[in-house]
Design an enzyme around this catalytic site. Structure first.
Site, PDB file in Angstrom:
ATOM      1  N   GLY A 193       0.808  -1.221   0.000  1.00  0.00           N
ATOM      2  CA  GLY A 193       0.000   0.000   0.000  1.00  0.00           C
ATOM      3  C   GLY A 193       0.838   1.267   0.000  1.00  0.00           C
ATOM      4  O   GLY A 193       2.068   1.233   0.107  1.00  0.00           O
ATOM      5  N   ASP A 194       0.150   2.397  -0.174  1.00  0.00           N
ATOM      6  CA  ASP A 194       0.759   3.733  -0.158  1.00  0.00           C
ATOM      7  C   ASP A 194       1.838   3.914  -1.221  1.00  0.00           C
ATOM      8  O   ASP A 194       2.812   4.642  -1.021  1.00  0.00           O
ATOM      9  CB  ASP A 194       1.342   4.050   1.239  1.00  0.00           C
ATOM     10  CG  ASP A 194       0.278   3.971   2.320  1.00  0.00           C
ATOM     11  OD1 ASP A 194      -0.881   4.300   2.028  1.00  0.00           O
ATOM     12  OD2 ASP A 194       0.618   3.559   3.439  1.00  0.00           O
ATOM     13  N   LYS A 250      -0.902   5.337  -5.544  1.00  0.00           N
ATOM     14  CA  LYS A 250      -1.991   4.983  -6.468  1.00  0.00           C
ATOM     15  C   LYS A 250      -2.923   6.162  -6.709  1.00  0.00           C
ATOM     16  O   LYS A 250      -3.387   6.387  -7.822  1.00  0.00           O
ATOM     17  CB  LYS A 250      -2.808   3.808  -5.892  1.00  0.00           C
ATOM     18  CG  LYS A 250      -2.001   2.546  -5.683  1.00  0.00           C
ATOM     19  CD  LYS A 250      -2.802   1.471  -4.976  1.00  0.00           C
ATOM     20  CE  LYS A 250      -3.194   1.792  -3.559  1.00  0.00           C
ATOM     21  NZ  LYS A 250      -2.092   1.857  -2.590  1.00  0.00           N
ATOM     22  N   LYS A 293      -2.290   9.367  -6.620  1.00  0.00           N
ATOM     23  CA  LYS A 293      -1.662  10.352  -7.506  1.00  0.00           C
ATOM     24  C   LYS A 293      -1.705   9.888  -8.973  1.00  0.00           C
ATOM     25  O   LYS A 293      -2.035  10.667  -9.867  1.00  0.00           O
ATOM     26  CB  LYS A 293      -0.208  10.534  -7.053  1.00  0.00           C
ATOM     27  CG  LYS A 293       0.573  11.522  -7.862  1.00  0.00           C
ATOM     28  CD  LYS A 293       2.053  11.221  -7.715  1.00  0.00           C
ATOM     29  CE  LYS A 293       2.760  11.661  -8.950  1.00  0.00           C
ATOM     30  NZ  LYS A 293       3.474  12.901  -8.776  1.00  0.00           N
ATOM     31  N   ALA A 333      -8.212   2.699   3.077  1.00  0.00           N
ATOM     32  CA  ALA A 333      -7.359   3.364   2.085  1.00  0.00           C
ATOM     33  C   ALA A 333      -7.187   4.838   2.443  1.00  0.00           C
ATOM     34  O   ALA A 333      -8.067   5.448   3.043  1.00  0.00           O
ATOM     35  CB  ALA A 333      -7.999   3.245   0.703  1.00  0.00           C
ATOM     36  N   GLY A 334      -6.049   5.379   2.082  1.00  0.00           N
ATOM     37  CA  GLY A 334      -5.818   6.816   2.202  1.00  0.00           C
ATOM     38  C   GLY A 334      -5.016   7.216   0.981  1.00  0.00           C
ATOM     39  O   GLY A 334      -3.842   6.872   0.876  1.00  0.00           O
ATOM     40  N   HIS A 335      -5.666   7.853   0.022  1.00  0.00           N
ATOM     41  CA  HIS A 335      -5.011   8.177  -1.246  1.00  0.00           C
ATOM     42  C   HIS A 335      -4.825   9.689  -1.347  1.00  0.00           C
ATOM     43  O   HIS A 335      -5.802  10.440  -1.308  1.00  0.00           O
ATOM     44  CB  HIS A 335      -5.839   7.646  -2.418  1.00  0.00           C
ATOM     45  CG  HIS A 335      -5.941   6.152  -2.435  1.00  0.00           C
ATOM     46  ND1 HIS A 335      -6.621   5.453  -3.400  1.00  0.00           N
ATOM     47  CD2 HIS A 335      -5.421   5.214  -1.596  1.00  0.00           C
ATOM     48  CE1 HIS A 335      -6.517   4.153  -3.151  1.00  0.00           C
ATOM     49  NE2 HIS A 335      -5.807   3.987  -2.052  1.00  0.00           N
ATOM     50  N   GLN A 364      -4.909  -0.439  -1.129  1.00  0.00           N
ATOM     51  CA  GLN A 364      -3.902  -1.359  -0.567  1.00  0.00           C
ATOM     52  C   GLN A 364      -2.906  -1.821  -1.656  1.00  0.00           C
ATOM     53  O   GLN A 364      -2.618  -1.063  -2.559  1.00  0.00           O
ATOM     54  CB  GLN A 364      -4.563  -2.572   0.123  1.00  0.00           C
ATOM     55  CG  GLN A 364      -5.337  -2.209   1.378  1.00  0.00           C
ATOM     56  CD  GLN A 364      -6.737  -1.670   1.132  1.00  0.00           C
ATOM     57  OE1 GLN A 364      -7.502  -2.243   0.401  1.00  0.00           O
ATOM     58  NE2 GLN A 364      -7.073  -0.567   1.756  1.00  0.00           N
ATOM     59  N   VAL A 385       8.416  12.301  -9.844  1.00  0.00           N
ATOM     60  CA  VAL A 385       9.538  12.915  -9.120  1.00  0.00           C
ATOM     61  C   VAL A 385       9.042  13.911  -8.071  1.00  0.00           C
ATOM     62  O   VAL A 385       9.769  14.794  -7.652  1.00  0.00           O
ATOM     63  CB  VAL A 385      10.505  13.602 -10.114  1.00  0.00           C
ATOM     64  CG1 VAL A 385      11.204  12.580 -10.992  1.00  0.00           C
ATOM     65  CG2 VAL A 385       9.771  14.639 -10.981  1.00  0.00           C
TER      66      VAL A 385
HETATM   67  P1  GDP Z   1      -1.695   5.527  -2.100  1.00  0.00           P
HETATM   68  O1  GDP Z   1      -2.350   5.015  -0.867  1.00  0.00           O
HETATM   69  O2  GDP Z   1      -1.071   4.450  -2.929  1.00  0.00           O
HETATM   70  O3  GDP Z   1      -2.573   6.424  -2.917  1.00  0.00           O
HETATM   71  O4  GDP Z   1      -0.461   6.417  -1.593  1.00  0.00           O
HETATM   72  P2  GDP Z   1      -0.523   7.530  -0.424  1.00  0.00           P
HETATM   73  O5  GDP Z   1      -1.127   8.747  -0.980  1.00  0.00           O
HETATM   74  O6  GDP Z   1      -1.084   6.966   0.817  1.00  0.00           O
HETATM   75  O7  GDP Z   1       1.030   7.697  -0.120  1.00  0.00           O
HETATM   76  C1  GDP Z   1       1.912   8.138  -1.091  1.00  0.00           C
HETATM   77  C2  GDP Z   1       2.629   9.381  -0.549  1.00  0.00           C
HETATM   78  O8  GDP Z   1       3.663   9.728  -1.454  1.00  0.00           O
HETATM   79  C3  GDP Z   1       1.714  10.603  -0.502  1.00  0.00           C
HETATM   80  O9  GDP Z   1       2.138  11.424   0.541  1.00  0.00           O
HETATM   81  C4  GDP Z   1       1.965  11.276  -1.864  1.00  0.00           C
HETATM   82  O10 GDP Z   1       1.693  12.665  -1.855  1.00  0.00           O
HETATM   83  C5  GDP Z   1       3.423  11.012  -2.024  1.00  0.00           C
HETATM   84  N1  GDP Z   1       3.904  10.912  -3.414  1.00  0.00           N
HETATM   85  C6  GDP Z   1       3.347  10.260  -4.456  1.00  0.00           C
HETATM   86  N2  GDP Z   1       4.173  10.299  -5.518  1.00  0.00           N
HETATM   87  C7  GDP Z   1       5.274  10.977  -5.123  1.00  0.00           C
HETATM   88  C8  GDP Z   1       6.502  11.305  -5.764  1.00  0.00           C
HETATM   89  O11 GDP Z   1       6.767  10.983  -6.908  1.00  0.00           O
HETATM   90  N3  GDP Z   1       7.419  11.990  -5.009  1.00  0.00           N
HETATM   91  C9  GDP Z   1       7.180  12.370  -3.715  1.00  0.00           C
HETATM   92  N4  GDP Z   1       8.122  13.053  -3.068  1.00  0.00           N
HETATM   93  N5  GDP Z   1       6.032  12.057  -3.086  1.00  0.00           N
HETATM   94  C10 GDP Z   1       5.109  11.363  -3.788  1.00  0.00           C
HETATM   95  P1  IMO Z   2      -3.819   2.461   0.674  1.00  0.00           P
HETATM   96  O1  IMO Z   2      -4.979   2.227  -0.266  1.00  0.00           O
HETATM   97  C1  IMO Z   2      -1.143   0.875   3.718  1.00  0.00           C
HETATM   98  C2  IMO Z   2      -2.746  -2.301   6.281  1.00  0.00           C
HETATM   99  C3  IMO Z   2      -2.897  -1.921   7.744  1.00  0.00           C
HETATM  100  C4  IMO Z   2      -2.724  -3.286   8.401  1.00  0.00           C
HETATM  101  C5  IMO Z   2      -3.382  -4.241   7.398  1.00  0.00           C
HETATM  102  C6  IMO Z   2      -4.809  -4.627   7.753  1.00  0.00           C
HETATM  103  O2  IMO Z   2      -3.728   3.829   1.202  1.00  0.00           O
HETATM  104  O3  IMO Z   2      -2.562   1.953   0.050  1.00  0.00           O
HETATM  105  P2  IMO Z   2      -7.137  -3.333   7.625  1.00  0.00           P
HETATM  106  O4  IMO Z   2      -7.591  -2.088   8.324  1.00  0.00           O
HETATM  107  O5  IMO Z   2      -7.217  -3.253   6.151  1.00  0.00           O
HETATM  108  O6  IMO Z   2      -7.786  -4.573   8.150  1.00  0.00           O
HETATM  109  O7  IMO Z   2      -5.573  -3.468   8.029  1.00  0.00           O
HETATM  110  O8  IMO Z   2      -3.375  -3.562   6.156  1.00  0.00           O
HETATM  111  N1  IMO Z   2      -3.419  -1.365   5.342  1.00  0.00           N
HETATM  112  C7  IMO Z   2      -2.768  -0.459   4.610  1.00  0.00           C
HETATM  113  N2  IMO Z   2      -1.470  -0.086   4.589  1.00  0.00           N
HETATM  114  N3  IMO Z   2      -2.018   1.455   2.864  1.00  0.00           N
HETATM  115  C8  IMO Z   2      -3.308   1.085   2.847  1.00  0.00           C
HETATM  116  O9  IMO Z   2      -4.188   1.526   1.927  1.00  0.00           O
HETATM  117  C9  IMO Z   2      -3.755   0.120   3.782  1.00  0.00           C
HETATM  118  N4  IMO Z   2      -4.960  -0.439   4.051  1.00  0.00           N
HETATM  119  C10 IMO Z   2      -4.727  -1.359   5.000  1.00  0.00           C
HETATM  120  O10 IMO Z   2      -1.898  -1.013   8.130  1.00  0.00           O
HETATM  121  O11 IMO Z   2      -1.364  -3.601   8.466  1.00  0.00           O
HETATM  122 MG    MG Z   3      -2.360   5.350   1.183  1.00  0.00          MG
END
Ligand code: GDP
Ligand code: IMO
Ligand code: MG
Length: 423
Positions: A12-13, A16, A18, A39-41, A218, A409
């Site tokens: 995860g994170d 996605k 972006k 999820a936290g996007h 995720q 970047v």
């Molecule tokens: P997601 O859950 O897959 O949508 O990802 P998140 O948004 O939770 O986490 C990705 C983090 O990386 C966020 O803080 C974005 O703003 C940041 N991010 C995404 N792409 C880039 C990048 O190319 N460079 C930097 N520095 N940050 C990025």
């Molecule tokens: P995005 O979409 C990162 C992780 C939790 C925990 C495990 C189970 O932002 O990438 P849950 O609440 O789903 O039963 O937790 O999965 N987890 C994530 N880690 N990004 C996420 O979503 C996640 N969603 C769940 O931290 O380890």
């Molecule tokens: Mg996230």
């Protein structure tokens, strides 16, 4: 390609949100198909940051239609808050009538179960995701159709009786059906107008040749089928799951972009073979703040890029292309490592062991590449990248067997660089 899915390749994170926001400029429909507000996007536009938990990350494009399909578990309280926060008051949203509803008892039961686990805690997001999917499998869940329908109160009362016997076993406070009904019927009233059969809608949209972007939450390593079980979520964030969770034929999906960070990160508990333990390098990552998780107010663990994971994700999910994010954060490191295989009991392996205790024992075999010192956040073409950064991306392509079609970047929309138009 007219229908593609964005898949997180690891835990995860990966960025996605972006990438979805970026590609959504060309989409007619953007659909979330699994997970919920675990999820936290993050999407950053003109310096303003948006965090989407349930709404698809394409929602900032005024023309796209947004879908929450049947594979999702939807927290009405969270969704209503997210909708109210939006500046776009002409939101085009449809919610599947078959999607399951996350209720307050799910969150309470999850917290009670987690606190009993001691050192085996999964460190879940405490959003009630596991208990909601579990009720779905037990066939005692509440679906959107019932939630916004005339029998909501009667169904809720029946479910609460079952939940109260669970509450007594867990020694937590019992649930008050009338109180929950009073609050939740308000959400039901607000959401009713969005609820349709999204499968029928999607099938029509796809047949008429419109472009559909599916947004995974995720990542494959958190998949309940293919991830690091039991340290996983309760749904399947894979391309393979899209047809089932969205109610479309498998052959309606044209491709899958795996989103991978240029390194690896992990929130929550569970093994991570390429975990970095050098305090100076950890500090390098912490300084950038990218790995600071705003919801838990902690830093995610970081590790080197893991090509065993990418190959696993490619096989079990299906991935046709790769997007590599957060390349800028590697600037300034003397050397950068990539895991090429693992060692287990003195032998090289190139797969993810199914048994979690075995996976906890593997160590990574690394390839070490020279780093680069330049700030690359203003780079807008591949050729402008320092040679070592170009070589790093080429090595990822070679090891994963996937073509990189996008790299980024920085967190802003204009810091996303397309190498090949595929959508
Ligand atoms: P997601 O859950 O897959 O949508 O990802 P998140 O948004 O939770 O986490 C990705 C983090 O990386 C966020 O803080 C974005 O703003 C940041 N991010 C995404 N792409 C880039 C990048 O190319 N460079 C930097 N520095 N940050 C990025
Ligand atoms: P995005 O979409 C990162 C992780 C939790 C925990 C495990 C189970 O932002 O990438 P849950 O609440 O789903 O039963 O937790 O999965 N987890 C994530 N880690 N990004 C996420 O979503 C996640 N969603 C769940 O931290 O380890
Ligand atoms: Mg996230």
């Amino acid at each position: 390609m007219k229908t593609i899915v964005i898949i997180g390749t690891a835990w995860g994170d990966e960025g996605k949100g972006k990438i979805t926001d970026f590609l959504a400029a060309k989409a007619d429909v953007v659909a979330r198909f699994q997970g919920g507000n675990n999820a936290g996007h993050t999407v950053i536009i003109d310096g303003k940051s948006y965090l989407f938990e349930l709404l698809p990350s394409g929602v900032l494009h005024p023309k796209t239609v947004n879908l929450l399909t049947q594979g999702m578990v939807i927290d009405p309280q969270g969704l209503v808050k997210e909708i109210d926060k939006l500046e776009n008051k002409n939101l085009k949203l449809y919610i599947s009538n078959r999607a399951h509803v996350v209720m307050p008892y799910h969150r309470a039961i999850e917290s009670a179960n987690e606190s009993k686990k001691g050192s085996d805690k999964l460190l879940t997001t405490k959003k009630g995701i596991g208990p909601t999917y579990s009720d779905k499998a037990k066939r005692i869940g509440l679906r959107m159709e019932s939630f916004v329908g005339p029998n909501f109160k009667t169904e809720l009362k029946k479910i609460i009786e079952l939940k109260n016997s669970e509450a007594r076993q867990l020694k937590i406070a019992e649930f008050d059906a009338d109180k929950i009904y009073q609050e939740y019927q308000e959400y039901a009233k607000k959401l009713k107008k969005y609820v349709i059969d999204t499968s029928s809608y999607l099938n029509e949209v796809i047949k008429s040749g419109k472009k559909v972007l599916f947004e995974g939450a995720q990542g494959v390593m958190l998949c309940v089928e293919n991830g690091t079980y039991p340290f996983v979520t309760s749904s399947s964030p894979t391309a393979a799951a899209v047809p089932l969770y969205a109610g479309i034929a498998p052959w309606f999906l044209d491709g899958a972009i795996g989103v991978a960070k240029a390194y690896t990160s992990r929130e929550g508990a569970g093994p991570m073979p390429t975990l970095i333990d050098n305090p100076k390098i950890i500090e390098h990552f912490h300084q950038t703040k990218v790995e600071y998780e705003p919801r838990t107010k902690t830093y995610r663990r970081v590790g080197w890029f893991d090509s065993v994971i990418i190959k696993h994700a490619k096989r079990v999910s299906g991935l046709s292309h790769l997007a590599v994010t957060v390349l800028d954060v590697l600037s300034g490191l003397d050397e950068i490592k990539i895991a090429t295989s693992y060692q287990l009991n003195g032998e090289n392996i190139d797969f993810i062991p199914a048994d979690i205790k075995t996976y906890q024992k593997v160590t990574a075999n690394y390839l070490t590449l020279p780093g680069w010192k330049e700030d690359i956040s203003k780079v807008r073409t591949f050729d402008e990248l320092p040679l070592n950064a170009q070589n790093y991306l080429r090595k990822i392509e070679e090891l994963s067997g996937l073509e990189i079609v996008v790299f980024s970047v920085g967190p802003q929309r204009d810091q996303t660089i397309v190498l090949k138009e595929i959508f």
